[in-house]
Design an enzyme around this catalytic site. Structure first.
Site: not given
Ligand code: GUN
Length: 275
Positions: A44, A88, A111
């Site tokens: 990311k 995350q 998100d």
């Molecule tokens: N863990 C798995 N997928 C995601 C996501 O799309 N966002 C976040 N913050 N954590 C995740």
């Protein structure tokens, strides 16, 4: 295809900096040392760097208290130079994920997990759409398929993927079925699908015999097989010859999810700057 999205964002970053005098800024928080999560957050931040936006990774110890994490989020909420905050998931068991998601300011929720954004999605209002579902729609659109009146089957009913992608498909006038672990005769349900989205987190739940010939198949799974190799939820070798289009794992939905995160950061920047 995710590269195209990131290049769109790269152009946006340049234009926004020229217009507003600063670049969008994304902060990614990881708690603890989950190896899969570490790979995701690094990717990311790498993608953010590619687009030219500001970004930083905050790595917090697994033992951090919920209170300390919430106070970190409060600081970022108050920081005028931060546009997007991503924590995350999953979080260590002693931290309440729902509390953390609720604590992120809605306008910085890249998100799209905040209840305000979830409500916006289901009520058809302006909102941040979760990255994976948004990326899935972009992938489906890249095939040129007209969704109106088609049968879409979503396997999986998570808040992150299954439920929101079902709503996005519904918005495009598909006839949507949500299947899950208790669905009777999953194969029969899947075989009705012109578009099949599989997001359960279990390798091989969908095999070629469950795919309608010519269907578009989107595999959201990210699993490790017995040899430790990454694989999706769909058995690719048997499904690929039946489908008209299928996403590989790795390299399909994952990179597009990250690209949409970049888009969401731009959207958050604009929602704050253009007020
Ligand atoms: N863990 C798995 N997928 C995601 C996501 O799309 N966002 C976040 N913050 N954590 C995740």
């Amino acid at each position: 295809m995710s590269l195209q999205v990131k290049d769109e964002v790269k152009a946006d970053v340049l234009a926004l900096e020229a217009r507003y005098g600063r670049k969008p800024c994304l902060v990614v928080i990881i708690v603890g040392e989950n190896p899969a999560s570490q790979v995701y957050v690094r990717n990311k931040v790498k993608a953010a760097a590619y687009t030219g936006m500001e970004s930083r990774l905050e790595e917090l110890p697994a033992g951090i208290s919920e209170e300390a994490l919430l106070s970190q989020i409060a600081q970022l909420n108050a920081d005028p130079l931060v546009d997007g905050i991503l924590v995350q998931l999953p979080l260590p068991k002693h931290i309440n994920e729902e509390k953390v998601i609720d604590a992120i300011a809605r306008e910085k929720d890249v998100d799209g997990f905040h209840p305000g954004n979830v409500a916006g999605l289901w009520l058809g209002k302006d909102c941040i759409v979760p990255c994976t579902p948004a990326g899935i729609m972009r992938l489906i659109d890249s095939t040129g398929i007209e969704l109106k009146g088609k049968n879409a089957v979503v396997v999986g009913r998570s808040n992150i993927v299954g439920k929101p992608v079902a709503k996005l498909l519904l918005d495009r006038h598909a006839t949507v079925t949500i299947a899950h672990s208790r669905t009777a005769d999953l194969g029969a349900v899947c075989r009705t699908a012109d578009v099949l989205v599989v997001a359960v987190g279990k390798a091989g739940v969908v095999t070629g015999s469950m795919v309608k010939p010519g269907a578009v198949v989107i595999d959201v799974g990210m699993n490790r097989d017995a040899e430790g190799k990454l694989c999706g939820d769909v058995d690719f070798p048997s499904a690929q010859p039946v489908a008209s289009w299928i996403t590989p794992v790795p390299g399909g939905v994952g990179p597009m999810t990250i690209a949409m995160l970049m888009k969401n950061t731009i959207a958050c920047f604009l929602s704050r700057e253009a007020r």
